[in-house]
Every structure is written in structure tokens, then in C-alpha cells.
Motif scaffolding. Structure first.
Motif, mmCIF file in Angstrom:
data_model
loop_
_atom_site.group_PDB
_atom_site.id
_atom_site.type_symbol
_atom_site.label_atom_id
_atom_site.label_comp_id
_atom_site.label_asym_id
_atom_site.label_seq_id
_atom_site.Cartn_x
_atom_site.Cartn_y
_atom_site.Cartn_z
ATOM 1 N N VAL A 83 0.844 -1.203 0.000
ATOM 2 C CA VAL A 83 0.000 0.000 0.000
ATOM 3 C C VAL A 83 0.878 1.252 0.000
ATOM 4 N N LEU A 84 1.866 1.252 0.894
ATOM 5 C CA LEU A 84 2.760 2.402 1.004
ATOM 6 C C LEU A 84 3.540 2.600 -0.298
ATOM 7 N N GLY A 85 4.083 1.505 -0.825
ATOM 8 C CA GLY A 85 4.905 1.599 -2.028
ATOM 9 C C GLY A 85 4.103 2.092 -3.216
ATOM 10 N N VAL A 86 2.883 1.553 -3.394
ATOM 11 C CA VAL A 86 2.050 1.974 -4.525
ATOM 12 C C VAL A 86 1.646 3.440 -4.363
ATOM 13 N N GLY A 87 1.249 3.804 -3.135
ATOM 14 C CA GLY A 87 0.831 5.187 -2.878
ATOM 15 C C GLY A 87 1.945 6.170 -3.195
ATOM 16 N N LEU A 88 3.128 5.868 -2.691
ATOM 17 C CA LEU A 88 4.255 6.765 -2.936
ATOM 18 C C LEU A 88 4.610 6.796 -4.419
ATOM 19 N N ALA A 89 4.557 5.639 -5.051
ATOM 20 C CA ALA A 89 4.885 5.585 -6.485
ATOM 21 C C ALA A 89 3.904 6.437 -7.278
ATOM 22 N N TRP A 90 2.624 6.369 -6.915
ATOM 23 C CA TRP A 90 1.618 7.169 -7.629
ATOM 24 C C TRP A 90 1.884 8.656 -7.430
ATOM 25 N N LEU A 91 2.159 9.031 -6.164
ATOM 26 C CA LEU A 91 2.420 10.451 -5.887
ATOM 27 C C LEU A 91 3.603 10.956 -6.700
ATOM 28 N N VAL A 92 4.658 10.135 -6.748
ATOM 29 C CA VAL A 92 5.892 10.589 -7.382
ATOM 30 C C VAL A 92 5.780 10.572 -8.912
ATOM 31 N N ARG A 93 5.049 9.604 -9.457
ATOM 32 C CA ARG A 93 5.004 9.458 -10.908
ATOM 33 C C ARG A 93 3.819 10.158 -11.557
ATOM 34 N N LYS A 94 2.711 10.294 -10.803
ATOM 35 C CA LYS A 94 1.487 10.740 -11.467
ATOM 36 C C LYS A 94 0.957 12.087 -10.973
ATOM 37 N N SER A 95 1.427 12.581 -9.835
ATOM 38 C CA SER A 95 0.845 13.807 -9.293
ATOM 39 C C SER A 95 1.836 14.964 -9.409
ATOM 40 N N ASP A 96 1.370 16.140 -9.019
ATOM 41 C CA ASP A 96 2.254 17.303 -9.075
ATOM 42 C C ASP A 96 2.902 17.563 -7.709
ATOM 43 N N LEU A 97 3.266 16.481 -7.032
ATOM 44 C CA LEU A 97 3.949 16.598 -5.734
ATOM 45 C C LEU A 97 5.215 17.449 -5.889
ATOM 46 N N PRO A 98 5.396 18.423 -4.993
ATOM 47 C CA PRO A 98 6.619 19.241 -5.108
ATOM 48 C C PRO A 98 7.877 18.373 -4.964
ATOM 49 N N GLY A 99 8.853 18.622 -5.816
ATOM 50 C CA GLY A 99 10.130 17.895 -5.737
ATOM 51 C C GLY A 99 10.037 16.451 -6.181
ATOM 52 N N ARG A 100 9.173 16.151 -7.163
ATOM 53 C CA ARG A 100 8.958 14.757 -7.543
ATOM 54 C C ARG A 100 10.242 14.055 -7.980
ATOM 55 N N ARG A 101 11.062 14.779 -8.756
ATOM 56 C CA ARG A 101 12.269 14.137 -9.294
ATOM 57 C C ARG A 101 13.194 13.708 -8.162
ATOM 58 N N ALA A 102 13.363 14.585 -7.189
ATOM 59 C CA ALA A 102 14.246 14.256 -6.063
ATOM 60 C C ALA A 102 13.677 13.086 -5.262
ATOM 61 N N TRP A 103 12.347 13.101 -5.063
ATOM 62 C CA TRP A 103 11.746 12.025 -4.265
ATOM 63 C C TRP A 103 11.909 10.665 -4.938
#
Lengths: 528, 369
Positions: A83-103
Motif C-alpha cells: 500500500v505504502l509503495g504503490v501510494g508513494l509511487a503514484w504520488l511521485v510518478r502521477k501527481s504534481d507533488l513538489p520535488g517529484r524528481r528528487a523524491w
């Protein structure tokens, strides 16, 4: 007229699809496969000769209890990490989370911390005399509990899910999402109906990886005083009850095989293909008012999985260094570690080459079996490999038993798959036409190997060697069980000194292992 | 003496029902170029690999420069056959520069001189220190050829060598490669699916379909006198009609009338046959005997490809493809008069095609015994 010799020859040719390998190649690859099968075979053989009574005794009480402990732990860690891994992967790959590349980088970084080192760090923070108690005056959370083990293992295994599912999400063509959106689906619906189904094969693979890891982990579980198959096996061997250990090992192997069986079934069932050659990069989803909570989650995971343990280790390492922890002893352990790990890496590179070459250039049932046996070690927990090698060496090679030679042997069995994977990947890039051209230019098969194949796959093999080196450096249970008396390595010192709460001595060794693990991780990330 | 002689080889891959190559025979004199021509999957590359020694024939015999290299009892591995290979992707060793690629298999004392010599031959002198990735497609191909030629092979074989080149380069490389091979005096076997390649560079063409030889001959023979409708349609375009050999033994009676015909394939008067009429043999002529209507017109630049519907003597309609010179103005629906030029009309073989090994080739002991 039937001539037996010629029909045997014909059968051999058909088996290899008219392309039989040379004797030297087949012999070296076959020997490697047999050597890798040795531990599992002898563990099985010993357990079968144990007699009904021993089996009955363990099956009645100990095995059900261990099964319960191990399965609940594996299930909890796998579920939460997924759950954690998928959630984080979605945030980093699909959303406009600040600093996505670094994360993308930072959230994968906890992979460099061996879970037993993470466990040490959390004992320092949350243990009975830990920092948390000093600050809050009372115990906040009992780390020596089921949920403590779940927490530590999750923090250091979720990156597998994060990386694998992130790669899958990245490769989904945006057209599918655009179509879904044009059909009137919202972001949540798109996640459930488009993203998740696409990710399912990747998520399945990652979940299997995490479960296999939990089944085989010894260090973190033991340090947190939880009891699973691996720790039970370890303490039986430690108490010279090898027969009981063999029976428990067989039970653990059966469990591992079931998990692998699930993977094979799940993988066989569905495959998704991109429908179009045109690839559009994903268009990020606007998080809106969820931006802050999402950022807080990412920060919290990063703090728990990397900042806190690394901070603790740096603090204690600096204390230790001030008190002279980097004395001669430390460098002796380091030299031991590096020495045996380098031996294992070298051996793995040399042994992987015939196996991958045979598999790639002479495909047949035989070469497939040889490869499968050679990579079987990745599913074998370190304690089981150690037990099998103890049986084998004490019976057949007693002059080597009790020397440090058993360590590289165990590392090779366990980590050879990593060298086979990277070596195989780089050999797959070399067209078989290269071999044929070399042959047409007058090279014998041996010459083709050394003049063409070796130079071309050396980069892949070296990468594999580096992975084997780092994995061997971190390896704990087999090292503890197989090392000759007085032969300490970095991982052994971490175990011993953390067990005696001498954290200032354990921390520098742990930091050194972490630093040495970073370059191979970089390679893994670059490949994804 | 033939540089290469193949006698009745058959190869079935394990797990496959039908053979990839069936009873193929061929022979090629020293210094000649043969192209094995056929659609993809017809077994032509398998023939190449059998000759090179990368596959073993089930039956049959392969003789290189008078020495048997594969038959029931003999097996010579590829590294001892002296056959140079040029693969479609060239397979240049990426870890070696041009010099070392070319010298890879050369063991003579004059290594340096020989490399310089073949570099000169392929016009790449001065490129010794280039890495393969620094070369253009055409240069890579020439390096691959130079590498194959350096050891002075009995035979050099090229598998679809022009496939990965663009159209303009393809035309130039075709002539250039043929020049290099002729100049070096080597015997060469090409594999191609492109009839233009085959017709342009070969002394001999062998057309293959489903592992079976369809026709073997000079480019002119294969184009002008196709053995069967497959060859007629695969090597160039063609109209196939049925007819009967005329009483005089020099013409064919068809729905379009009596057509004079040069090549009768030993068919006897009165025999029912099929006739191949090349589109080039239909020519606009105001006094021509054939009257038809243009029902389809494609302008290719070099000509108009026109489909013309004729009404035959018996009243049945026939639709034929004709090439019209691009300077003539024709429109869809036009009624046109045409005549038939006999040069490109051929009777198709009325018996199964065989590929003859030339008489000089030897006894021809095959796999049948």
C-alpha cells in the motif's frame, strides 16, 4: 538396422535442437548448478533421515507456532509495504507533488540500509532505554513487539514496491488515461480502473519479493527478539541440534515454494501490452488541497526510513570515532569483510558466465534446468544455506570445514543469481551473429568465448560482481554460522556489539556498509 | 571446378513438421555471384546457414572447393570451412576498431599488408582507427565485407546485405559490393527478397518458395522465361493466362488470340499451358489488334501502371496489367488499342520445376539413396 550409439547421438542432438554445447562449457555450467543445489539437497536429505519421532515432535508444537508467527509477519509487512509503495509511487510518478524528481531518488534510498542495521537504529531510538523514553519520560511504542518488527521491516522493504511499481506506472501510455478521462472518469476511478490493473503484474512481483525477504530475514527479526522460522533454525544450529534445524528448514522451504508458486501462477495469467508505439509522458494530476497532506506523508516516510536511522548511526559513529572505535580491530574486520566478499564476487562472475552463455546460446531443457538450479539460491534463506553447507562440508570436505572458505561458498550460492541476471542481460544484447561471424572467421568455440563474449559482457558481469560484493558484505546469518572462531566481519561486529548495547562500536561498521551499498543502488535505479 | 556445390540437402528443424529446406541442389563456378531469391520465411537464410555450417543438414551433401564439408559421414565445423559471412546487421565487433575487426581472423604473417589491401579494395583506407559506431551504414557494410574477404575465403555469403540501407544508398551499394566481389575474384552467394538486387548483381539467380527451388538460371532467363506463376509474379509483375500450344509449335492460342511465343518449355502442340505476359509487353498502338478500356490507373513516375479490360474472342472479359510510357496521356475510362510484344511472353513450365546441377558438377550422389 538400429545402431544404439548413433540413435543416442541423435537423441542428444534433438535434445539440444541440433546445437549441442562443448564438453567444457556444459561441464562448468553443470557443476555450478550442482553446487548451488547442494545446500537444499543436504538439508532435505538430513531432515528425511531424522525419523518420525523428531518430525512428529516438531510438527505438533513448534512448527504450527512458527508458521503462525512467520505468516502473519510476512502478510502484514507485504500488505503495508504494498500500500505504502504503490501510494508513494503514484504520488511521485502521477501527481504534481513538489520535488517529484528528487523524491524518486530519496524514497528508494532506504534500500541501502540492511534491515538489521535499521533494527539497531530503532532499538536506540525506541528501545527500553532509548531516546524516546529520555525525551517523553515513558515508553512511546514497544519496538520489541510484533508491530515493532512489522514497522522496521516495512520501512526497509517498501522501496522494492516503490521502485517496481513506479517503473510500471511510468510506462503506462497516457492515452489510456486520456481515454478514461474522456469517458468521464475521475482521478480516483482512473487509479482503480486504469492504473492499478496495469500495475498488477508489477505489484505482484514486488509483493513476492517483499514476502520472500520477510521469510528469509534473520537479523532484524532476531534483534527485535521476535521468533520466526529463520531465528528458530538459527538457534537450533547454534545449540548443535542440526537435525531439528533441518526439519524446520524444510518447512520454511515449503513455505517459500508456495509463495513462488503463487508468483508463477499470477505471472502466467495476464499480460498487458502497450497498444501504441507513440509514447506520451504522463500529465501530472493536480493534488490541490491534498498537496500538503501528501507532502507530509512523503516526508514522514523519508524521515522514518532514512533520516532517523542514518542520523542515529552518524551520531553514535561520531561518538565511537571520538572514543577510538576506528582502531586496528575495526580495520581487521573490514579487511575480513572485504576479502571474503571480493572472493565471492570474483567467483560469482566466473561461475555466472558459463551458465548464462549456455542458456542463451544452447537453449534446451538441460540448459534451462541448469540455469534454474543456479538461481535457486535467491529463494534460499541464509540460515538454510549455512545448514546445508555445514552438512556437506563436515561430511565430504572436512579439511575445509571450520575455515573461512565456507563464507564465500555460502555467498556464491545465495547471490550468484544477481551475477547471472546482470551477466545474462548484457549477453542478451550481444547478437548470436557475433559468435557466428567469429566462427566463420576461424575461431574455435573457446576462442569465441575469450575473444568476443568475455570482452562484450565484462561490464554486465562487473555490475553483477559489485551487487554480489555488497550483498555479501551485508549478509548476516550464514556469516554468523559459518565463520571460523575469531574470524569477525563488519556484519558480525554489528550483531555482537549491538547485542551488548555497544552502539558506538556498531555504528561505524554499519555506516561503512551503507556507504559501500550506494553505488550498486545507483545502477539499479538507472536501469529502471 | 565449382567453388560450391550443394546436392539434395534437406533440413527439418526439431519440432517442425515440414522441412525448412527440401532437396535443394545448386552449383556455382569460381568467381561467380549467385542470389538466392525468395519471400521471407522461404528457407533461403537456412540454405546460407547450412553452407556456412551453423546448421547441420538432415540429408544431402555440401562440397566446398572440391572438399565435402557435410554429408552422411563428414562434418566440418564452421570455423574450419573458410566461408566468409556478412550478416544483415553486419555484426561488427563493437569492442574492436576497423583495423582489428578486419584482422580478426587473419593469421598470416602479412597481417598488416593484407588489412591495408582489403581496406583499399573497399575504399576505406584511413579508417583503420574508427570504431564501428563511428561509421555510416554503408561503411559498416564495407567493413563487414572486408573482414569476410581478408582471409581469402573459398566463398563469401551475404544475408540480405542491403536491407537496412535506404533506397538511394541501396542502389549505390549494390553496384559497389558487386564490384568489390568481382575485383577480389571471390565466389559469392547473396540471400535477398528483393528482385532488383538479384537481377542487378547476379550471374545466377535461384528462386525459392517454401524450401523448394522454383527456378535456377541467369537473371535474364528467370525474368523472361519464368518456370511457373510464382516465379513470374515474384520476379517482377506478370499477367497469367491459360492457353493451348499452337499447331506450329511457336505460338499459343489464348483468349486474346494467337500469341507468338519464343519460349515453349518443351511443351508439345495441343498441350494446355499457362502463359506469363509481362506488363512491359503490352504496348499502346493505334493499329494494335487488342481493344480495351482502362479501369485502373496508377502513376509511378517511371510509367503508368494501367489495368486494361479486354473482351476476348469468346466474349469473356480479361483484365491485364500494362505499363504505359509516362509521356503518353491516358485517362481512366479511355478505350485504348494495344499490341503484344513477344519478347516478354513466356509459356510457364507444364512439368514440376527442377534445378539442374551443371554437368561439370560431378556425379550428384544425393540423399535419396
Amino acid at each position: 538396422m538400429i545402431r544404439p550409439v548413433s540413435s543416442l547421438k541423435r537423441g542428444w542432438a534433438v535434445l539440444w535442437r541440433d546445437n549441442p554445447p562443448g564438453a567444457a562449457l556444459l561441464f562448468s555450467a553443470g557443476l555450478t548448478a550442482l553446487a548451488c543445489a547442494v545446500p537444499a539437497f543436504y538439508v532435505l536429505e538430513r531432515s528425511l533421515s531424522a525419523g518420525r519421532g523428531r518430525w512428529q515432535g516438531l510438527l505438533d508444537t513448534r512448527i504450527p507456532q512458527l508458521l503462525g508467527n512467520t505468516l502473519t509477519l510476512a502478510a502484514a509487512v507485504t500488505l503495508i509495504a504494498s500500500v505504502l509503495g504503490v501510494g508513494l509511487a503514484w504520488l511521485v510518478r502521477k501527481s504534481d507533488l513538489p520535488g517529484r524528481r528528487a523524491w524518486q531518488w530519496l524514497l528508494a534510498l532506504p534500500l541501502v540500509i540492511p534491515p538489521y542495521v535499521g533494527a539497531v537504529a530503532y532499538i536506540i531510538i525506541l528501545g527500553p532505554r532509548g531516546w524516546a523514553r529520555e525525551i517523553f519520560g515513558e515508553r512511546v511504542f514497544d519496538i520489541f513487539s510484533f508491530w515493532g518488527v512489522v514497522f522496521v521491516l516495512t520501512m526497509f522493504t517498501y522501496p522494492y514496491v516503490f521502485l517496481i511499481c513506479g517503473a510500471a506506472l511510468k510506462s503506462i501510455n497516457r492515452n489510456f488515461e486520456d481515454v478514461a478521462r474522456s469517458q468521464g472518469l475521475g482521478t480516483a476511478e482512473i487509479f482503480w480502473k486504469v492504473n492499478l490493473p496495469f500495475m498488477r503484474p508489477a505489484l505482484g512481483a514486488a509483493a513476492i519479493l517483499v514476502s520472500l525477504y520477510v521469510l528469509s530475514d534473520f537479523g532484524a527479526v532476531a534483534m527485535l527478539r521476535y521468533s520466526t522460522f529463520t531465528t528458530a533454525i538459527y538457534y537450533r544450529i547454534d545449540g548443535y541440534d542440526n537435525v531439528s534445524a533441518a526439519i524446520l528448514s524444510v518447512a520454511l522451504l515449503a513455505l517459500t515454494l508456495i509463495v513462488l508458486g503463487i508468483e508463477v501462477r499470477a505471472r502466467g495469467r495476464r499480460r498487458y501490452h502497450q497498444t501504441s508505439e507513440v509514447f506520451l509522458p504522463p500529465r501530472p494530476v493536480k493534488l490541490g488541497r491534498w498537496k500538503l497532506p501528501a507532502l507530509a506523508l512523503v516526508l514522514a516516510v523519508f524521515a522514518c526510513s532514512l533520516l532517523a536511522p542514518a542520523g542515529v548511526l552518524v551520531y553514535w559513529a561520531s561518538l565511537g570515532i571520538a572514543r577510538g572505535a576506528l582502531a586496528g580491530e575495526f580495520w581487521r574486520f573490514s579487511a575480513n569483510s572485504v576479502g571474503v566478499a571480493a572472493l565471492a564476487a570474483l567467483a560469482a562472475m566466473l561461475l555466472a558466465l558459463p551458465v548464462v552463455y549456455l542458456r542463451s546460446r544452447h537453449p534446451s531443457v538441460v540448459s534451462g534446468l541448469i540455469e534454474k538450479l543456479s538461481v535457486s539460491g535467491y529463494a534460499l534463506p541464509g540460515v538454510v544455506i549455512a545448514l546445508g553447507l555445514i552438512f556437506f562440508f563436515s561430511r565430504y570436505l572436512p579439511m575445509l570445514y571450520g575455515t573461512f572458505a565456507l563464507l564465500p561458498a555460502a555467498y556464491v550460492v545465495r547471490f550468484l543469481p544477481q551475477a547471472i541476471q546482470t551477466g545474462g542481460a548484457s549477453l542478451n544484447l550481444v547478437s548470436p551473429r557475433m559468435d557466428e561471424v567469429a566462427k566463420s572467421l576461424g575461431c574455435s568455440p573457446g576462442k569465441v568465448m575469450f575473444k568476443v563474449i568475455v570482452p562484450l559482457v565484462t561490464p554486465g558481469l562487473l555490475t553483477g560482481g559489485a551487487l554480489v560484493f555488497v550483498s555479501s558484505l551485508k549478509e548476516l546469518p550464514a556469516t554468523l554460522l559459518l565463520r571460523p572462531p575469531g574470524f569477525d566481519t563488519l556484519s558480525v561486529r554489528i550483531w555482537v556489539e549491538a547485542g551488548e548495547a555497544l552502539y558506538h562500536l556498531a555504528a561505524p561498521a554499519a555506516l561503512l556498509i551503507i556507504v559501500l551499498s550506494i553505488p550498486p543502488l545507483k545502477w539499479l535505479l538507472a536501469r529502471r | 571446378m565449382n567453388a560450391i556445390q550443394v546436392e539434395n540437402i534437406t533440413k527439418t528443424f526439431p519440432g517442425k513438421r515440414s522441412p525448412a529446406v527440401k532437396e535443394i541442389s545448386l552449383a556455382l563456378e569460381k568467381g561467380k555471384i549467385l542470389t538466392i531469391l525468395g519471400p521471407s520465411g522461404c528457407g533461403k537464410t537456412t540454405i546460407l546457414r547450412l553452407i556456412a555450417g551453423f546448421e547441420k543438414p538432415d540429408r544431402g551433401r555440401i562440397i566446398l572447393a572440391g572438399k565435402a564439408v557435410a554429408d552422411d559421414t563428414v562434418w566440418v565445423p564452421p570455423e574450419k570451412r573458410g566461408v566468409g559471412m556478412v550478416f544483415q546487421d553486419y555484426a561488427l565487433f563493437p569492442h574492436l576498431n576497423v583495423y582489428h575487426n578486419i584482422g580478426f581472423g587473419y593469421r598470416g604473417k602479412d597481417r598488416k599488408e593484407r588489412i591495408a589491401e582489403v581496406l583499399e579494395l573497399v575504399k576505406l583506407s584511413g579508417f583503420e582507427n574508427r570504431e564501428p559506431h563511428e561509421l555510416s551504414g554503408g561503411q559498416r557494410q564495407r567493413v563487414a565485407l572486408a573482414r569476410a574477404l581478408a582471409r581469402r575465403p573459398v566463398l563469401v555469403m551475404l544475408d540480405e546485405p542491403f536491407n537496412s540501407l535506404d533506397a538511394e544508398l541501396r542502389g549505390r551499394m549494390r553496384l559497389e559490393i558487386a564490384r568489390i566481389i568481382k575485383e577480389s575474384g571471390t565466389t559469392a552467394v547473396f540471400v535477398s527478397h528483393d528482385q532488383k538486387d538479384a537481377l542487378a548483381i547476379s550471374d545466377q539467380v535461384m528462386v525459392i518458395r517454401d524450401g523448394l527451388s522454383q527456378q535456377c538460371g541467369s537473371p535474364q532467363e528467370v525474368y523472361r522465361f519464368p518456370e511457373n506463376s510464382f516465379v513470374a509474379n515474384f520476379v517482377g509483375q506478370s499477367n497469367i493466362m491459360s492457353g493451348v500450344i499452337g499447331e506450329d509449335g511457336r505460338s499459343v492460342e489464348t483468349g486474346l488470340g494467337v500469341i507468338p511465343c519464343e519460349h515453349l518449355h518443351d511443351c508439345r502442340p495441343g498441350e494446355k499451358v499457362e502463359v506469363s505476359i509481362r506488363p512491359d509487353s503490352l504496348e499502346l498502338d493505334e493499329r494494335g489488334p487488342l481493344l480495351g478500356r482502362i479501369t485502373c490507373l496508377v502513376y509511378t513516375g517511371e510509367s503508368y501502371e494501367a489495368r486494361v479490360d479486354f473482351v476476348g474472342e469468346g466474349g469473356d472479359r480479361m483484365s491485364l496489367l500494362a505499363h504505359v510510357h509516362p509521356e503518353r496521356t491516358v485517362k481512366l475510362g479511355d478505350m485504348v488499342r494495344m499490341k503484344l510484344l513477344p519478347e516478354f511472353v513466356a509459356v510457364l513450365g507444364c512439368r514440376p520445376a527442377t534445378c539442374q546441377v551443371p554437368r561439370s558438377a560431378g556425379t550428384g550422389r544425393g540423399a535419396a539413396d
